[in-house]
Design a protein around this motif. Sequence first.
Motif, PDB file in Angstrom:
ATOM      1  N   UNK A 161     -11.317   4.909  15.590  1.00  0.00           N
ATOM      2  CA  UNK A 161     -12.253   4.471  16.614  1.00  0.00           C
ATOM      3  C   UNK A 161     -12.478   2.965  16.501  1.00  0.00           C
ATOM      4  N   UNK A 162     -12.687   2.321  17.637  1.00  0.00           N
ATOM      5  CA  UNK A 162     -12.930   0.878  17.635  1.00  0.00           C
ATOM      6  C   UNK A 162     -14.305   0.573  17.045  1.00  0.00           C
ATOM      7  N   UNK A 163     -14.358  -0.505  16.272  1.00  0.00           N
ATOM      8  CA  UNK A 163     -15.639  -0.958  15.738  1.00  0.00           C
ATOM      9  C   UNK A 163     -16.405  -1.687  16.828  1.00  0.00           C
ATOM     10  N   UNK A 164     -17.626  -1.249  17.075  1.00  0.00           N
ATOM     11  CA  UNK A 164     -18.472  -1.895  18.074  1.00  0.00           C
ATOM     12  C   UNK A 164     -19.443  -2.857  17.394  1.00  0.00           C
ATOM     13  N   UNK A 165     -20.145  -3.623  18.201  1.00  0.00           N
ATOM     14  CA  UNK A 165     -21.170  -4.526  17.676  1.00  0.00           C
ATOM     15  C   UNK A 165     -22.264  -3.710  17.005  1.00  0.00           C
ATOM     16  N   UNK A 166     -23.012  -4.306  16.070  1.00  0.00           N
ATOM     17  CA  UNK A 166     -24.055  -3.563  15.347  1.00  0.00           C
ATOM     18  C   UNK A 166     -25.039  -2.875  16.280  1.00  0.00           C
ATOM     19  N   UNK A 167     -25.450  -1.666  15.880  1.00  0.00           N
ATOM     20  CA  UNK A 167     -26.432  -0.900  16.624  1.00  0.00           C
ATOM     21  C   UNK A 167     -27.644  -0.661  15.711  1.00  0.00           C
ATOM     22  N   UNK A 168     -28.561   0.145  16.169  1.00  0.00           N
ATOM     23  CA  UNK A 168     -29.748   0.423  15.390  1.00  0.00           C
ATOM     24  C   UNK A 168     -29.400   1.087  14.056  1.00  0.00           C
ATOM     25  N   UNK A 169     -28.263   1.781  14.024  1.00  0.00           N
ATOM     26  CA  UNK A 169     -27.856   2.446  12.795  1.00  0.00           C
ATOM     27  C   UNK A 169     -27.125   1.547  11.827  1.00  0.00           C
ATOM     28  N   UNK A 170     -26.888   0.306  12.236  1.00  0.00           N
ATOM     29  CA  UNK A 170     -26.179  -0.655  11.379  1.00  0.00           C
ATOM     30  C   UNK A 170     -26.961  -1.951  11.313  1.00  0.00           C
ATOM     31  N   UNK A 171     -28.024  -1.925  10.573  1.00  0.00           N
ATOM     32  CA  UNK A 171     -28.882  -3.091  10.464  1.00  0.00           C
ATOM     33  C   UNK A 171     -28.324  -4.063   9.418  1.00  0.00           C
TER      34      UNK A 171
END
Length: 201
Positions: free
Chosen positions: A190-200
């Motif tokens: 899967x492509x890595x996306x920009x940080x989300x709430x789960x990746x602080x």
Amino acid sequence: MNRALDLAGAGIAAVVLAPVIAATAVFVRCTMGAPVLFRQERTGLHGRPFTFVKFRTMRPPAAPGFDPGSDAGRLTPAGRFLRATSLDELPALWNVLRGDMSLVGPRPLPSAYLGRYTEREAHRHDVRPGITGLAQVLGRNNLTWEQKFAHDLHYVRHRTLRMDLRILATTVRTVLRRDGVTAIGSATNHELRAPTAGRQT
């Protein structure tokens, strides 16, 4: 891993596996045509870019009759075999000999991802990337990005020669069992996306 051991290990592997590397190159040329090698800019030690090489496993994006945005559509049967056996990774021994990579370390990711890491995740670049690593022997592409980065950072903080040797030994078993070759619901990863709430940060 110590640089001298990287050079010795990669050099010995390149010599011993030379017939396999040559046969794989011929196999790729006969089943998929040219080019035989896939090259991509990836991020190395301290965020420096380098050209990563491996055997090609996919059709070109412009191949007729296939979705240019679909990895599943572009991945050939021969490519699936190469990925399942990890034969596609053998040219990366050249990256180790050049000093771009180590035998063991966090997996090098495309340079396009450089702005998508959290501040904490970016510390995975504090060491050379590796052909294999802790995340690769603990789930490979079956892991989420958060899980992969957690293993990468654990390695960066606690790496020892003993850990490296254990990872190399476990890699052999992982390759033979073909564990985690593809991500769940994806032909590759899967492509890595920009940080989300789960990746602080």
